[in-house]
Design a protein around this motif. Structure first.
Motif, PDB file in Angstrom:
ATOM      1  N   GLY A 145       0.828  -1.196   0.000  1.00  0.00           N
ATOM      2  CA  GLY A 145       0.000   0.000   0.000  1.00  0.00           C
ATOM      3  C   GLY A 145       0.863   1.246   0.000  1.00  0.00           C
ATOM      4  N   ILE A 146       0.209   2.382  -0.066  1.00  0.00           N
ATOM      5  CA  ILE A 146       0.895   3.676  -0.098  1.00  0.00           C
ATOM      6  C   ILE A 146       0.713   4.363   1.245  1.00  0.00           C
ATOM      7  CG2 ILE A 146       1.041   5.919  -1.225  1.00  0.00           C
ATOM      8  CD1 ILE A 146      -0.032   4.614  -3.744  1.00  0.00           C
ATOM      9  N   GLY A 147       1.813   4.705   1.886  1.00  0.00           N
ATOM     10  CA  GLY A 147       1.762   5.372   3.180  1.00  0.00           C
ATOM     11  C   GLY A 147       1.583   6.871   3.044  1.00  0.00           C
ATOM     12  N   ARG A 148       1.636   7.543   4.147  1.00  0.00           N
ATOM     13  CA  ARG A 148       1.471   8.995   4.184  1.00  0.00           C
ATOM     14  C   ARG A 148       2.576   9.665   3.379  1.00  0.00           C
ATOM     15  NH1 ARG A 148       0.828  12.402   9.851  1.00  0.00           N
ATOM     16  NH2 ARG A 148       0.705  14.510   8.978  1.00  0.00           N
ATOM     17  N   ALA A 149       2.204  10.651   2.584  1.00  0.00           N
ATOM     18  CA  ALA A 149       3.175  11.360   1.746  1.00  0.00           C
ATOM     19  C   ALA A 149       4.231  12.046   2.608  1.00  0.00           C
ATOM     20  CB  ALA A 149       2.451  12.386   0.884  1.00  0.00           C
ATOM     21  N   ARG A 150       5.437  12.171   2.036  1.00  0.00           N
ATOM     22  CA  ARG A 150       6.529  12.847   2.736  1.00  0.00           C
ATOM     23  C   ARG A 150       7.065  13.990   1.880  1.00  0.00           C
ATOM     24  NH1 ARG A 150      10.655   8.452   5.494  1.00  0.00           N
ATOM     25  NH2 ARG A 150       9.164   7.450   6.886  1.00  0.00           N
ATOM     26  N   TRP A 151       7.557  14.998   2.569  1.00  0.00           N
ATOM     27  CA  TRP A 151       8.146  16.152   1.893  1.00  0.00           C
ATOM     28  C   TRP A 151       9.516  16.470   2.466  1.00  0.00           C
ATOM     29  CZ3 TRP A 151       3.228  19.374   3.269  1.00  0.00           C
ATOM     30  CH2 TRP A 151       2.161  19.002   2.427  1.00  0.00           C
ATOM     31  N   HIS A 152      10.352  17.014   1.609  1.00  0.00           N
ATOM     32  CA  HIS A 152      11.582  17.669   2.059  1.00  0.00           C
ATOM     33  C   HIS A 152      11.291  19.164   2.065  1.00  0.00           C
ATOM     34  CE1 HIS A 152      16.067  18.764   1.196  1.00  0.00           C
ATOM     35  NE2 HIS A 152      15.743  18.968   2.462  1.00  0.00           N
ATOM     36  N   VAL A 153      11.182  19.736   3.245  1.00  0.00           N
ATOM     37  CA  VAL A 153      10.816  21.145   3.405  1.00  0.00           C
ATOM     38  C   VAL A 153      12.075  21.951   3.724  1.00  0.00           C
ATOM     39  CG1 VAL A 153       9.478  22.803   4.750  1.00  0.00           C
ATOM     40  CG2 VAL A 153       8.490  20.582   4.167  1.00  0.00           C
ATOM     41  N   GLU A 154      12.367  22.921   2.870  1.00  0.00           N
ATOM     42  CA  GLU A 154      13.543  23.767   3.066  1.00  0.00           C
ATOM     43  C   GLU A 154      13.106  25.183   3.439  1.00  0.00           C
ATOM     44  OE1 GLU A 154      16.695  22.968  -0.145  1.00  0.00           O
ATOM     45  OE2 GLU A 154      14.795  22.271  -1.025  1.00  0.00           O
ATOM     46  N   LEU A 155      13.583  25.657   4.562  1.00  0.00           N
ATOM     47  CA  LEU A 155      13.393  27.055   4.951  1.00  0.00           C
ATOM     48  C   LEU A 155      14.590  27.817   4.395  1.00  0.00           C
ATOM     49  CD1 LEU A 155      12.001  29.333   6.483  1.00  0.00           C
ATOM     50  CD2 LEU A 155      13.107  28.526   8.579  1.00  0.00           C
ATOM     51  N   ILE A 156      14.410  28.410   3.234  1.00  0.00           N
ATOM     52  CA  ILE A 156      15.515  29.036   2.519  1.00  0.00           C
ATOM     53  C   ILE A 156      15.879  30.389   3.128  1.00  0.00           C
ATOM     54  CG2 ILE A 156      16.253  29.936   0.274  1.00  0.00           C
ATOM     55  CD1 ILE A 156      14.421  27.882  -1.007  1.00  0.00           C
ATOM     56  N   ARG A 157      14.874  31.119   3.550  1.00  0.00           N
ATOM     57  CA  ARG A 157      15.114  32.434   4.135  1.00  0.00           C
ATOM     58  C   ARG A 157      14.138  32.654   5.275  1.00  0.00           C
ATOM     59  NH1 ARG A 157      12.912  37.428   4.134  1.00  0.00           N
ATOM     60  NH2 ARG A 157      14.298  39.215   4.374  1.00  0.00           N
ATOM     61  N   CYS A 158      14.625  33.269   6.343  1.00  0.00           N
ATOM     62  CA  CYS A 158      13.777  33.597   7.481  1.00  0.00           C
ATOM     63  C   CYS A 158      14.267  34.906   8.083  1.00  0.00           C
ATOM     64  CB  CYS A 158      13.829  32.476   8.524  1.00  0.00           C
ATOM     65  SG  CYS A 158      12.840  32.798  10.002  1.00  0.00           S
ATOM     66  N   SER A 188      18.391  29.644   7.992  1.00  0.00           N
ATOM     67  CA  SER A 188      17.826  28.649   7.087  1.00  0.00           C
ATOM     68  C   SER A 188      17.965  27.261   7.700  1.00  0.00           C
ATOM     69  CB  SER A 188      18.530  28.704   5.727  1.00  0.00           C
ATOM     70  OG  SER A 188      19.915  28.458   5.888  1.00  0.00           O
ATOM     71  N   ALA A 189      17.124  26.339   7.245  1.00  0.00           N
ATOM     72  CA  ALA A 189      17.133  24.967   7.763  1.00  0.00           C
ATOM     73  C   ALA A 189      16.346  24.094   6.806  1.00  0.00           C
ATOM     74  CB  ALA A 189      16.528  24.906   9.166  1.00  0.00           C
ATOM     75  N   ASP A 190      16.443  22.776   6.966  1.00  0.00           N
ATOM     76  CA  ASP A 190      15.623  21.882   6.159  1.00  0.00           C
ATOM     77  C   ASP A 190      15.178  20.696   6.999  1.00  0.00           C
ATOM     78  OD1 ASP A 190      17.675  19.484   4.818  1.00  0.00           O
ATOM     79  OD2 ASP A 190      18.544  21.209   5.834  1.00  0.00           O
ATOM     80  N   PHE A 191      14.055  20.097   6.590  1.00  0.00           N
ATOM     81  CA  PHE A 191      13.397  19.081   7.401  1.00  0.00           C
ATOM     82  C   PHE A 191      12.770  18.010   6.507  1.00  0.00           C
ATOM     83  CE2 PHE A 191      12.767  23.419   8.879  1.00  0.00           C
ATOM     84  CZ  PHE A 191      13.389  23.411  10.120  1.00  0.00           C
ATOM     85  N   ILE A 192      12.720  16.796   7.017  1.00  0.00           N
ATOM     86  CA  ILE A 192      11.934  15.732   6.411  1.00  0.00           C
ATOM     87  C   ILE A 192      10.642  15.625   7.226  1.00  0.00           C
ATOM     88  CG2 ILE A 192      11.809  13.299   5.817  1.00  0.00           C
ATOM     89  CD1 ILE A 192      13.911  14.822   4.263  1.00  0.00           C
ATOM     90  N   VAL A 193       9.487  15.793   6.570  1.00  0.00           N
ATOM     91  CA  VAL A 193       8.218  15.775   7.293  1.00  0.00           C
ATOM     92  C   VAL A 193       7.215  14.893   6.577  1.00  0.00           C
ATOM     93  CG1 VAL A 193       8.605  18.122   8.169  1.00  0.00           C
ATOM     94  CG2 VAL A 193       7.236  17.780   6.098  1.00  0.00           C
ATOM     95  N   GLU A 194       6.216  14.474   7.305  1.00  0.00           N
ATOM     96  CA  GLU A 194       5.057  13.824   6.708  1.00  0.00           C
ATOM     97  C   GLU A 194       4.045  14.893   6.340  1.00  0.00           C
ATOM     98  OE1 GLU A 194       4.975   9.363   8.594  1.00  0.00           O
ATOM     99  OE2 GLU A 194       3.942  10.952   9.700  1.00  0.00           O
ATOM    100  N   ALA A 195       3.387  14.716   5.204  1.00  0.00           N
ATOM    101  CA  ALA A 195       2.486  15.733   4.657  1.00  0.00           C
ATOM    102  C   ALA A 195       1.308  16.009   5.589  1.00  0.00           C
ATOM    103  CB  ALA A 195       1.980  15.283   3.293  1.00  0.00           C
ATOM    104  N   CYS A 196       0.597  17.088   5.286  1.00  0.00           N
ATOM    105  CA  CYS A 196      -0.507  17.552   6.132  1.00  0.00           C
ATOM    106  C   CYS A 196      -1.568  16.475   6.319  1.00  0.00           C
ATOM    107  CB  CYS A 196      -1.164  18.782   5.504  1.00  0.00           C
ATOM    108  SG  CYS A 196      -0.080  20.186   5.309  1.00  0.00           S
TER     109      CYS A 196
END
Length: 251
Positions: free
Chosen positions: A197-210, A215-223
């Protein structure tokens, strides 16, 4: 001998400074993601309300869908109606609903060109919405300043989803704007399941500017259905974060 000023005098002095600075010294209201790893790198512990934020897709050719769902999750966690402005009628509303935004909360506006979208964006930020999302390709410093001021005046959150008709336009995403934060969201393989089966979607989220942050980056599960993202269990153990570091070092 030093004399401490009474608390009332200090409070009055702070109010005067805030008025002289046009209110910029006032406390900012934030919208936490609810993920400690992300919230602790954001000033105030969350995404600034009353501000403009940019989101773009990443990966092989800009993946707009992940960026739109990331924006939808943020908007879903605000109070009140949400205005969503587009130039192309290709937004998949059922996916937006799965990210926490049911049809009854969203007003969609299809404008003929980007100039009209920017006008609707600014008007919406002044119009009492909890969040305003607009899909645009180019965002000049002048336009972003107007949007930032409009968001500050109402306390709404403005999200500019950067969409390009041609990949060459993507270079505009690197130009300076007045946005509080700039994010890039790329699709990753979904969460593995113990069965087929297909699990919860994942994203690589990059905070490029703040602004006032790093800056930082994260591996997260989608909303989820309430607009909340999460950390996969193995990321909480830092294994995937270390893998990203190894990939970057070998690139």
């Amino acid at each position: 001998m030093s004399v401490s000023a009474p608390p009332a005098a200090i409070s009055e002095l702070r109010d005067r400074i805030a008025r002289l600075e046009g209110g910029n010294a006032r406390a900012r209201t934030v919208l936490p993601f609810g993920v400690a790893a992300i919230d602790r790198v954001l000033p105030g512990g969350g995404l600034a309300l009353g501000g403009l934020h940019e989101v773009a897709g990443g990966g092989n050719g800009a993946v707009d869908g992940a960026a739109a769902l990331f924006a939808a999750g943020i908007a879903a966690r605000t109070a009140g109606k949400v205005l969503w402005c587009v130039t192309r009628p290709d937004l998949f509303a059922p996916a937006i609903e799965q990210a926490g935004l049911p049809p009854g909360r969203v007003i969609y506006v299809e404008a003929g060109d980007e100039k009209s979208v920017l006008a609707c964006f600014e008007e919406g930020l002044r119009g009492g919405f909890g969040a305003v999302v607009a899909e645009i390709a180019r965002l000049s410093m002048t336009a972003s300043r107007r949007l930032q001021l409009a968001a500050e005046s109402s306390g709404a959150v403005g999200i500019a989803i950067r969409r390009w008709r041609r990949q060459t336009e993507a270079t505009d995403f690197g130009q300076p704007t007045a946005a509080e934060t700039r994010w890039r969201v790329s699709v990753l393989p979904s969460t593995p399941l113990p069965v087929q089966g297909i699990g919860r979607a994942r994203w690589h989220v990059e905070l490029i500017r703040c602004r006032a942050g790093e800056s930082a980056d994260f591996i997260v599960e989608a909303c989820d259905a309430k607009g909340r993202i999460g950390l996969p269990s193995e990321v909480a153990d830092r294994s995937l974060q270390k893998e990203i570091g190894r990939r970057r070092a070998s690139a």
